[in-house]
Design a protein around this motif. Structure first.
Motif, mmCIF file in Angstrom:
data_model
loop_
_atom_site.group_PDB
_atom_site.id
_atom_site.type_symbol
_atom_site.label_atom_id
_atom_site.label_comp_id
_atom_site.label_asym_id
_atom_site.label_seq_id
_atom_site.Cartn_x
_atom_site.Cartn_y
_atom_site.Cartn_z
ATOM 1 N N ALA A 202 2.401 62.955 -65.386
ATOM 2 C CA ALA A 202 1.369 62.761 -66.071
ATOM 3 C C ALA A 202 1.887 60.723 -65.144
ATOM 4 O O ALA A 202 2.671 60.709 -65.043
ATOM 5 N N ASP A 203 0.655 60.105 -64.972
ATOM 6 C CA ASP A 203 0.605 58.481 -65.543
ATOM 7 C C ASP A 203 0.039 57.974 -66.169
ATOM 8 O O ASP A 203 -0.994 58.016 -66.765
ATOM 9 N N LEU A 204 0.053 56.645 -66.338
ATOM 10 C CA LEU A 204 -0.507 55.593 -67.518
ATOM 11 C C LEU A 204 -1.506 54.734 -66.844
ATOM 12 O O LEU A 204 -0.882 53.907 -65.279
ATOM 13 N N THR B 195 -12.257 55.935 -61.477
ATOM 14 C CA THR B 195 -10.875 55.571 -60.772
ATOM 15 C C THR B 195 -9.797 55.519 -61.451
ATOM 16 O O THR B 195 -8.495 55.711 -61.260
ATOM 17 N N GLY B 196 -10.015 55.268 -62.496
ATOM 18 C CA GLY B 196 -8.786 55.017 -63.490
ATOM 19 C C GLY B 196 -7.855 56.109 -63.681
ATOM 20 O O GLY B 196 -6.939 55.670 -64.274
ATOM 21 N N PHE B 197 -8.286 57.234 -63.792
ATOM 22 C CA PHE B 197 -8.543 58.285 -64.147
ATOM 23 C C PHE B 197 -7.516 59.408 -62.912
ATOM 24 O O PHE B 197 -7.868 60.814 -63.344
ATOM 25 N N LEU B 198 -7.694 58.903 -61.432
ATOM 26 C CA LEU B 198 -7.680 59.249 -60.550
ATOM 27 C C LEU B 198 -6.162 60.452 -60.357
ATOM 28 O O LEU B 198 -6.448 61.586 -59.874
ATOM 29 N N TRP C 84 7.721 55.103 -70.364
ATOM 30 C CA TRP C 84 6.289 56.173 -71.343
ATOM 31 C C TRP C 84 6.951 57.433 -71.130
ATOM 32 O O TRP C 84 5.814 58.346 -71.077
ATOM 33 N N LYS C 85 6.408 57.311 -69.217
ATOM 34 C CA LYS C 85 7.375 58.577 -68.562
ATOM 35 C C LYS C 85 7.487 59.608 -69.824
ATOM 36 O O LYS C 85 7.558 61.223 -70.064
#
Length: 932
Positions: free
Chosen positions: A258-260, A207-210, A244-245
């Motif tokens: 990409a998302d953190l 779930t954390g990497f969806l 960060w992005k």
């Protein structure tokens, strides 16, 4: 970014972190080698990492030996906590926390079975014990555990999924790395396991990497539920994500969107915590390593202990601040405090939050309401409607029958007798087996009421010769062994069987009882008329007859001629009157209204008693014609009698526990065999379950009878494996069948009108007599009425004659004194014994013609023996002028005997004529005067 931004915000700090990076390449051995290199050659003061739980298993002992902290922001396996190293700090949520959120979801949708699918390594296996415990706490079972190797091929994954398809369970919890999870869901989509009816729940590892998963993989995960730690959407977090992005885009221009995730935020907070601890520890120590005298060249032997490590570990354990991921605070065991979890539903190009879970509030629609959220998980607790696999809106049941075409194997008992319950027959020409019976019809009616199809086939529990393969206990145990999926038949629900199988609700009457032969009722003797009433009721009735007779005599004695005369006559009259009310033949006049009230109430009581006695006595004469030969099981044990039981039944164990020896137990196969054993005198009694006994008595009504004692059991039930998801649905369906007309039709079809004995009672109980407990209220009413009448009469009588209690008597010394209390009571009783001449029943008797006659003959005796005789007639016209002769207080008065010769009825009131002369003792009874 964390190091740079931290020291930009704290330029005055005297310490600085210098980062020395090593890339393990995801290899456990390489990670251990890199750690040794950093410790021995670079002499690092702390290790930030490793990424996986397997690597952490190696690095934690190295850090403890070198006394340097090891801080991981992604090693989440609960097993790492068992190492208990003071130098290991987990700056992430451990997996045992999120399993509680998963269990809450399972409970909310009432799923009873869950299959975990996990990667076959330390990371996957670490969550399984915690997951099983959490599911067990919400009454959900884990019938199977699916472990998939991290290096498994697509074909191997497909084989495991096909195995899962053959099972009933349709709820799966997936715990593995994102790359392996992506391959799993792609294969599940291919084998049509992402269709309606399936439930997929993924842990934070996926779930954390969806947001980082390819869109093609997300397409195969539509409808999946997941949990992940909740990160507050603060201004600081949003600004950091933007920074960060921009940096990530500059470093990796080929990767778009990409998302953190939360792991990146934990890495940032862990670095900040380490930099803060280093600054605080650096003020009290130098960051150096202690000398090691070992001359070995082995890397492990070269590890030296850091002199600053203990202080640095202490400061890390005290770290507490508001980080990007939320509040950063370490628990005493080096674990990060738990936070709330988000429940995510994969839909479209990502996941949408449909609810929240907190440790104290359970599932909630909104995180802000966690303090007021109900602790009981329900479907309505989720914030939004969940879209299930296959775009289904209906909540899946969580199980369904296997799609492989396999039917439930239903074991049925093979027996010779009582075929009305279960009968297995084989056609010799076609060799086709047919299973029929009352229990079979009940089960098929139950299956028809289920909201889904339940394919099954009957499998007789028989050996090669077609005979029974064992007892009922053996048959039930086959379900535990997995040879049968269920058992249908006359199988009783008992405690020791429920230890390894589950039963549905019973569908028959329960209990074990005793059946014995009957004999003609020997109690039909000359004293049978006493049996309708118990002895206490007989005695109470007799005493009340005496009491009512006494009460009526007291109330009528002064005013009724029928209740006067000699004492023996009065006693006989009172008893005669009381007992004659039993047949309503009393002829005595009842004058007093009080007495009439008492008699009316008593007649009502007598009427009910006589009618009840008549009905009970008639029943004894016409209905109860047979009596059992044995009514006490202790008598059987004392005499060592033989008793029978149905072969293969659990009743034999019950009889042994009661105290019967093995050589006194005789088995029988069917009802005819049992009848033969009784007829040959081989058994004195038989023990069986009540349904069998009723069927046996229906065939032999005039010969046998069911008697106490009765031992409690739970009746017949259907057998399923432990934790079967079918048990709740089958039990509800059993209730629907047993409470409806269908049950009656099935009973009539198999037992017909012969299921009851028309000639005699099928049970014996001493409760046929009428006891005092059934009539005590009637006696209470009659007693209260009688006592009340006595109290009213006594109060009235005493009030009317109060002068007797209040008067004085002249003593010999001419002094005035009150007579003794006893003398006054005796005078009051003598007054009671006289007629009440003022009563209307005596008024006509006191008149002669139209004139009232008072003839007084006085013999006045003085102390000097002077005697004067005076006679004077007084009629009503001259009564006022008549004057008696003068007497003094010592004069003794007597009635002259000539009064009897006169033949005249007289009325004498000495108290009125001589009221001034003191107390007069007339010496005669008014009754005697009246009689003359």
């Amino acid at each position: 970014m964390a190091v740079s931004e931290f020291y930009d915000a704290h330029p005055n700090y005297t310490t600085r972190i210098v980062i020395a990076t090593r890339d393990s390449g995801g290899d456990v051995v390489q990670a251990a080698a890199s750690a040794l290199d950093l410790i021995n050659n670079v002499q690092v003061q702390a290790i930030l990492g490793p990424e996986t739980s397997m690597q952490a298993n190696f690095l934690i002992p190295l850090g403890e030996k070198a006394q340097i902290p090891v801080i991981s922001f992604s090693a989440s396996s609960p097993t790492l906590a068992s190492i208990r190293s003071p130098y290991f700090f987990r700056a992430t949520q451990k997996d045992s926390t999120q399993v509680n959120a998963i269990a809450a979801i399972v409970k909310a949708f009432s799923w009873r079975q869950v299959v975990p699918i996990y990667v076959d390594n330390a990371y996957g296996e670490g969550i399984v014990p915690s997951l099983v415990d959490s599911l067990d706490a919400v009454d959900a079972r884990v019938p199977y555990r699916s472990a998939i190797s991290a290096s498994a091929t697509d074909d191997q994954i497909g084989q495991e999924l096909y195995k899962l398809m053959t099972m009933q369970t349709r709820v799966f919890v997936v715990h593995m790395a994102p790359n392996l999870g992506a391959r799993l869901f792609a294969k599940a989509k291919e084998v049509e396991m992402m269709s309606p009816g399936y439930v997929w729940i993924v842990t934070d590892g996926i779930t954390g990497f969806l947001n980082s998963i390819d869109s093609s993989v997300l397409e195969s995960m539509q409808g999946v539920l997941g949990v992940k730690p909740h990160v507050p959407r603060t201004k600081e977090v949003l600004e950091f994500r933007s920074r960060w992005k921009r940096k990530f885009q500059r470093d990796h221009p080929e990767i778009l969107d990409a998302d953190l995730n939360s792991y990146g935020l934990w890495a940032y907070d862990a670095t900040v915590a380490l930099a803060t601890a280093i600054e605080k520890a650096g003020q009290a120590t130098n960051f150096t390593f202690l000398n090691n005298s070992s001359s070995s060249n082995a890397d492990l032997d070269r590890i030296r202990a850091s002199s600053s490590g203990p202080n640095l570990a202490l400061e890390l354990s005290r770290a507490k601040f508001a980080g990007l991921s939320g509040e950063f605070a370490m628990e005493p065991d080096g674990q990060l405090k738990g936070s709330a979890y988000e429940v995510v539903n994969v839909n479209g190009n990502g996941g949408r939050v449909v609810g929240y879970w907190t440790r104290g509030g359970g599932l909630a629609r909104e995180l802000a309401n966690e303090s007021t959220a109900g602790r009981s998980a329900s479907r309505e607790s989720l914030m939004r409607t969940v879209i299930w696999p296959g775009d289904a809106a209906a909540v899946p049941k969580g199980f369904q029958m296997p799609t492989s075409g396999k039917k439930l194997r239903i074991g049925v008992p093979v027996k010779d007798g009582f075929s009305e319950f279960v009968s297995v027959t084989t056609d010799p020409e076609t060799n086709k087996t047919s299973v029929t019976g009352y229990c079979i019809d009940i089960f098929e009616a139950v299956v028809q009421t289920l909201p889904y199809a339940l394919p099954f086939e009957y499998v007789p529990f028989a050996n090669a010769t077609g005979d029974s393969a064992g007892t009922y206990n053996d048959l039930v145990y086959q379900v535990f062994l997995g040879n049968f999926d269920a058992v249908v038949g006359d199988t009783t629900v008992i405690a020791n069987r429920s230890n390894y199988v589950d039963f549905t609700l019973p569908y028959t009457e329960s209990g074990v009882s005793m059946v014995v032969p009957v004999r003609p009722d020997g109690s039909k003797n000359a004293w049978l008329f006493l049996k309708p009433l118990t002895w206490d009721l007989w005695m109470t009735t007799f005493l009340f007859f005496l009491f009512i007779g006494f009460v009526v005599w007291v109330l009528e004695h002064r005013i009724s001629k029928d209740f006067r005369g000699p004492p023996s006559h009065q006693a006989g009259t009172s008893l005669w009157f009381s007992f004659s009310t039993m047949v309503f033949a009393h002829r005595e006049n009842v004058v007093s209204n009080l007495a009439r009230t008492v008699v009316i109430i008593w007649c009502f009581v007598v009427l009910i008693l006589t009618q009840s006695y008549t009905a009970s006595f008639t029943s004894l004469l016409t209905v109860q014609r047979l009596q059992p030969t044995v009514t006490d099981i202790n008598e059987l044990l004392r005499k060592g009698e033989f008793v029978g039981y149905q072969d293969g039944s659990f009743v034999v164990g019950l009889l042994k526990r009661i105290g019967f020896r093995d050589d006194r137990l005789v088995p029988y196969d069917n009802s005819d065999h049992c009848d033969t054993l009784f007829g040959q005198g081989r058994i004195a009694a038989a023990f069986d379950e009540i349904p069998y006994i009723k069927l046996f008595l229906a065939k032999h009504c005039s010969k046998y009878m069911m008697t106490d004692p009765s031992y409690k059991t739970d009746g017949f039930g259907f057998v399923f494996p432990k934790g079967s998801v079918l048990v709740p649905d089958i039990s509800r369906a059993v209730l629907n069948v047993t409470e409806g007309d269908k049950m009656t039709k099935i009973e009539e079809a198999w037992f017909g009108k012969n299921s009851r004995c028309p000639e005699s009672s099928t049970s014996v109980s001493p409760g046929g007599q009428l006891g005092l407990n059934s009539f005590w209220s009637l006696f209470l009413i009659a007693g209260v009425a009688a006592v009340s009448a006595l109290i009213i009469f006594a109060a009235t009588f005493v009030y009317q004659h109060r002068q007797i209690l209040l008067q004085q008597q002249e003593g010999e010394d001419n002094s005035q004194s009150k007579p003794s209390f006893w003398r006054r009571i005796m005078r009051l009783l003598r007054t009671f014994d006289k007629k009440d001449l003022k009563c209307h029943t005596f008024r006509d008797d006191n008149r002669v013609g139209n004139n009232e006659v008072n003839l007084v003959s006085l013999n006045v005796m003085s102390p000097s023996a002077y005697s004067v005789q005076t006679e004077f007639p007084v009629d009503s016209s001259t009564a006022a002028a008549a004057t008696p002769p003068p007497i003094d207080s010592s004069t003794e008065l007597h009635y002259n005997d000539n009064v009897e010769a006169q033949g005249v009825e007289i009325s004498i009131d000495l108290h009125q004529n001589f009221s001034g002369a003191g107390q007069i003792d007339d010496g005669y009874d008014n009754d005697e005067i009246t009689r003359h």
